[in-house]
Each structure stands twice: as C-alpha cells, then as structure tokens.
Design a protein around this motif. Structure first.
Motif, PDB file in Angstrom:
ATOM      1  N   PHE A   1       0.944  -1.335  -0.025  1.00 20.51           N
ATOM      2  CA  PHE A   1       0.028   0.138  -0.060  1.00 20.51           C
ATOM      3  C   PHE A   1       0.918   1.288  -0.111  1.00 20.51           C
ATOM      4  O   PHE A   1       2.013   1.182   0.562  1.00 20.51           O
ATOM      5  N   ALA A   2       0.426   2.117  -0.690  1.00 14.81           N
ATOM      6  CA  ALA A   2       1.317   3.644  -0.488  1.00 14.81           C
ATOM      7  C   ALA A   2       1.076   4.306   0.520  1.00 14.81           C
ATOM      8  O   ALA A   2       0.224   4.149   1.327  1.00 14.81           O
ATOM      9  N   GLU A   3       2.300   4.843   1.109  1.00 19.46           N
ATOM     10  CA  GLU A   3       2.315   5.576   2.380  1.00 19.46           C
ATOM     11  C   GLU A   3       1.544   6.910   2.231  1.00 19.46           C
ATOM     12  O   GLU A   3       1.470   7.370   0.932  1.00 19.46           O
ATOM     13  N   GLY A   4       1.165   7.447   3.110  1.00 18.25           N
ATOM     14  CA  GLY A   4       0.346   8.877   3.468  1.00 18.25           C
ATOM     15  C   GLY A   4      -0.511   9.003   4.332  1.00 18.25           C
ATOM     16  O   GLY A   4      -0.648   8.013   4.990  1.00 18.25           O
ATOM     17  N   PRO A   5      -0.953   9.982   4.617  1.00 18.60           N
ATOM     18  CA  PRO A   5      -1.974  10.380   5.621  1.00 18.60           C
ATOM     19  C   PRO A   5      -3.013   9.191   5.734  1.00 18.60           C
ATOM     20  O   PRO A   5      -3.523   9.091   6.877  1.00 18.60           O
ATOM     21  N   ALA A   6      -3.543   8.760   4.726  1.00 12.56           N
ATOM     22  CA  ALA A   6      -5.051   7.686   4.790  1.00 12.56           C
ATOM     23  C   ALA A   6      -4.365   6.476   5.087  1.00 12.56           C
ATOM     24  O   ALA A   6      -5.462   5.593   5.195  1.00 12.56           O
ATOM     25  N   ASN A   7      -3.011   6.043   4.740  1.00 13.52           N
ATOM     26  CA  ASN A   7      -2.545   4.642   5.050  1.00 13.52           C
ATOM     27  C   ASN A   7      -1.668   4.869   6.219  1.00 13.52           C
ATOM     28  O   ASN A   7      -1.359   3.496   6.787  1.00 13.52           O
ATOM     29  N   GLY A   8      -0.889   5.595   6.459  1.00 17.81           N
ATOM     30  CA  GLY A   8       0.156   5.473   7.492  1.00 17.81           C
ATOM     31  C   GLY A   8       1.491   5.353   6.721  1.00 17.81           C
ATOM     32  O   GLY A   8       1.793   5.617   5.584  1.00 17.81           O
ATOM     33  N   GLN A   9       2.478   5.050   7.535  1.00 17.49           N
ATOM     34  CA  GLN A   9       3.911   4.538   6.933  1.00 17.49           C
ATOM     35  C   GLN A   9       4.573   3.338   7.578  1.00 17.49           C
ATOM     36  O   GLN A   9       3.970   2.642   8.236  1.00 17.49           O
ATOM     37  N   TYR A  10       5.427   2.815   6.823  1.00 18.79           N
ATOM     38  CA  TYR A  10       6.142   1.466   7.011  1.00 18.79           C
ATOM     39  C   TYR A  10       7.035   1.678   8.182  1.00 18.79           C
ATOM     40  O   TYR A  10       7.945   2.800   7.937  1.00 18.79           O
ATOM     41  N   TYR A  11       7.050   0.694   9.105  1.00 17.90           N
ATOM     42  CA  TYR A  11       8.032   0.707   9.927  1.00 17.90           C
ATOM     43  C   TYR A  11       8.668  -0.651  10.225  1.00 17.90           C
ATOM     44  O   TYR A  11       8.151  -1.598  10.254  1.00 17.90           O
ATOM     45  N   ASP A  12      10.042  -0.490  10.555  1.00 17.07           N
ATOM     46  CA  ASP A  12      10.819  -1.457  10.560  1.00 17.07           C
ATOM     47  C   ASP A  12      10.718  -2.862   9.468  1.00 17.07           C
ATOM     48  O   ASP A  12      10.859  -2.475   8.579  1.00 17.07           O
ATOM     49  N   ASP A  13      10.360  -3.988  10.184  1.00 17.77           N
ATOM     50  CA  ASP A  13      10.102  -5.068   8.927  1.00 17.77           C
ATOM     51  C   ASP A  13       8.559  -5.081   8.547  1.00 17.77           C
ATOM     52  O   ASP A  13       8.108  -6.267   8.031  1.00 17.77           O
ATOM     53  N   GLN A  14       7.784  -4.406   9.043  1.00 16.90           N
ATOM     54  CA  GLN A  14       6.327  -4.547   8.815  1.00 16.90           C
ATOM     55  C   GLN A  14       5.836  -4.545   7.371  1.00 16.90           C
ATOM     56  O   GLN A  14       6.325  -3.382   6.831  1.00 16.90           O
ATOM     57  N   GLN A  15       5.054  -5.197   6.803  1.00 14.06           N
ATOM     58  CA  GLN A  15       4.891  -5.466   5.687  1.00 14.06           C
ATOM     59  C   GLN A  15       3.341  -4.580   5.066  1.00 14.06           C
ATOM     60  O   GLN A  15       3.067  -4.620   4.160  1.00 14.06           O
ATOM     61  N   ILE A  16       2.787  -3.963   6.249  1.00 13.14           N
ATOM     62  CA  ILE A  16       1.560  -3.188   6.103  1.00 13.14           C
ATOM     63  C   ILE A  16       1.946  -1.818   6.707  1.00 13.14           C
ATOM     64  O   ILE A  16       2.530  -1.906   7.896  1.00 13.14           O
ATOM     65  N   PRO A  17       1.286  -0.541   6.091  1.00 14.53           N
ATOM     66  CA  PRO A  17       1.645   0.655   6.771  1.00 14.53           C
ATOM     67  C   PRO A  17       0.846   0.728   8.233  1.00 14.53           C
ATOM     68  O   PRO A  17      -0.217   0.291   8.306  1.00 14.53           O
ATOM     69  N   ILE A  18       1.409   1.730   9.142  1.00 12.31           N
ATOM     70  CA  ILE A  18       0.711   2.087  10.284  1.00 12.31           C
ATOM     71  C   ILE A  18       0.816   3.402  10.648  1.00 12.31           C
ATOM     72  O   ILE A  18       1.698   4.130  10.049  1.00 12.31           O
ATOM     73  N   ALA A  19       0.018   3.808  11.558  1.00  9.51           N
ATOM     74  CA  ALA A  19       0.089   5.280  12.021  1.00  9.51           C
ATOM     75  C   ALA A  19       0.964   5.128  13.384  1.00  9.51           C
ATOM     76  O   ALA A  19       0.229   4.637  14.284  1.00  9.51           O
ATOM     77  N   ARG A  20       1.888   5.730  13.443  1.00 10.48           N
ATOM     78  CA  ARG A  20       2.635   5.671  14.860  1.00 10.48           C
ATOM     79  C   ARG A  20       2.964   6.835  15.841  1.00 10.48           C
ATOM     80  O   ARG A  20       2.623   6.946  16.969  1.00 10.48           O
ATOM     81  N   THR A  21       3.298   7.941  14.758  1.00  8.59           N
ATOM     82  CA  THR A  21       3.401   9.117  15.702  1.00  8.59           C
ATOM     83  C   THR A  21       2.055  10.009  15.913  1.00  8.59           C
ATOM     84  O   THR A  21       0.885   9.369  15.052  1.00  8.59           O
ATOM     85  N   GLU A  22       2.019  10.981  16.569  1.00 10.19           N
ATOM     86  CA  GLU A  22       0.674  11.569  16.902  1.00 10.19           C
ATOM     87  C   GLU A  22       0.096  12.200  15.699  1.00 10.19           C
ATOM     88  O   GLU A  22      -1.095  11.925  15.253  1.00 10.19           O
ATOM     89  N   LEU A  23       1.153  12.801  14.965  1.00  6.98           N
ATOM     90  CA  LEU A  23       0.507  13.322  13.512  1.00  6.98           C
ATOM     91  C   LEU A  23      -0.072  12.288  12.675  1.00  6.98           C
ATOM     92  O   LEU A  23      -1.187  12.531  12.154  1.00  6.98           O
TER      93      LEU A  23
END
Length: 237
Positions: free
Chosen positions: A120-142
């Motif tokens: 999935f594309a990174e961005g406000p509606a999906n989140g970002q990729y972290y570490d070895d994760q294969q699905i984007p997540i939202a981690r920071t407050e923003l």
C-alpha cells in the motif's frame, strides 16, 4: 496524547472465542501470541488461518484491538455459529501507553510490501512503513490524527504491546442468552467483576456441537488452573 480520546473514540474492543474467556478472566490480561507461546500455549491455541501471518508480517508481538464493536471477524464467526465474546474497554486504558493504528486487517490483507512488491502507498490515509512490517501503520501523533480523520469512523486496528491489564469496568458482550449464562458463570467462578451484556447479532445461533465443545473446554479450564487447552478452535468457516 491519547489520539483516540482526542478524536471522540471512547471505547476499544477485543474479540475472542467464548471458551477463551476463562484464560482472560483468570489473568485479567490481554496478551500477544509471542507472550502466550512463551507461557507454554501450543500452536493449537491460535486461529489456524492466521496464527503465523501476524508474525510473518511484522506484527507478532501485538495485542489486537479494534475501534468498532462488530468487526468483520466477529460477524463471520457468529454467522457460522461459533460462540464468541467482545470485550469493551475504556480507551483511557491507553493513556500513557504507546500504540499503533492500522487501517488494514493485519492477518487478512493480501497487499503487502514484500518480494519487491510496493504494498500500500504511504500517506495520511494509510500511514507509514516501520521496521520489517509489511503493512503501513500510524505511529506518531500526527500520523494517527491524519489516519483517524481520513477513515472518518471506519474501523481501525489498535495495536498495543503486551501485556494489557483489563480494568474493572470491562464489559463482556455476548450474543445469546445461553452464552450470557456461560460467561456470567465463568466470571463469577473466577471473581472477575466485569459486566456481561447481551448484544444484538441477528441470525446468530450457536451450533449444537460447537456449544457442547465450548462447555467442555470451559469446565476443564476452570477445573485445572494449569490446563492450556485441548486444540479446540473456531476457525473452520
């Protein structure tokens, strides 16, 4: 800041088979698959369809909560006649606790960042990729603020590192009067002062052989504090 509360999300939810309620009530905790394996639970304790997928996708050591009380997995299990419960937990439990948000079903998503595929594309509606994760997540407050606003009330997975101690005001929702009697009996025998409530689930009726297997499992669990299951799982839809 607890971004869930800041955006009007007052409750989070955890779905489990009814026959796992004694394990949860006895410990008063929600635990990840990693923790349960370390405690000696066998692979048969986990859902056969998804027990390895969380780990393979970089999410093995999380407790999975939801921002809605009737996620698709619960609807599917009840439609198939499998007794389940849904724990309703005040979102204040996450005050001071780090957690991630994900708009996708971690175990069921088929679009992944692996084998040179972009996912999935990174961005406000999906989140970002972290570490070895294969699905984007939202981690920071923003990131979490943006994702919550983009989803506009649609389901989010709330991913929490274990363990998560359940508060006294936890509510156990069940979906038939028979299941309510079973859940109430479990909590009374284990001294868990949680509320049991009957929720609406049109068309749900536990299949007789699943109900009987659930009863036997619960009896064995209550009779032996060290017992860790007999392989019963409700993942055969």
């Amino acid at each position: 800041m607890n971004t869930l509360l800041a955006n009007g999300i007052d409750l989070v939810f955890h779905v489990a088979p009814l026959h796992y309620l004694p394990f949860i009530a006895r410990s008063g905790l929600l635990k990840s698959k990693v923790t349960l394996r370390d405690e000696g639970f066998s692979e048969s304790h986990f859902r056969s369809k998804s027990k390895h997928l969380d780990s393979q996708r970089g999410f093995g050591d999380y407790i999975h909560l939801s921002t809605i009380g009737h996620p698709p997995i619960l609807k599917a299990k009840l439609a198939a006649g499998f007794p389940h419960v849904c724990l309703s937990i005040q979102a204040t439990i996450l005050n001071g606790t780090e957690f991630d948000l994900c708009r996708y079903n971690v175990a069921m998503s088929r679009q992944l960042r692996r084998n040179d595929k972009p996912g999935f594309a990174e961005g406000p509606a999906n989140g970002q990729y972290y570490d070895d994760q294969q699905i984007p997540i939202a981690r920071t407050e923003l990131e979490q603020q943006q994702l919550i606003q983009a989803r506009n009330g649609e389901m989010l997975e709330v991913l929490v590192k274990p363990p998560l101690a359940l508060p006294e005001n936890t509510r156990v929702s069940v979906f038939s009067s028979e299941d309510r009697e079973k859940a109430t009996s479990v909590l009374e025998q284990l001294g868990a002062e949680w509320t049991v409530s009957l929720a609406n689930a049109p068309g749900y009726k536990a299949r007789d052989h699943y109900s009987s297997a659930c009863d036997q499992f619960i009896d064995m669990c209550l009779d032996d504090n060290s017992w860790k299951g007999n392989g019963l799982e409700f993942d055969r839809i």
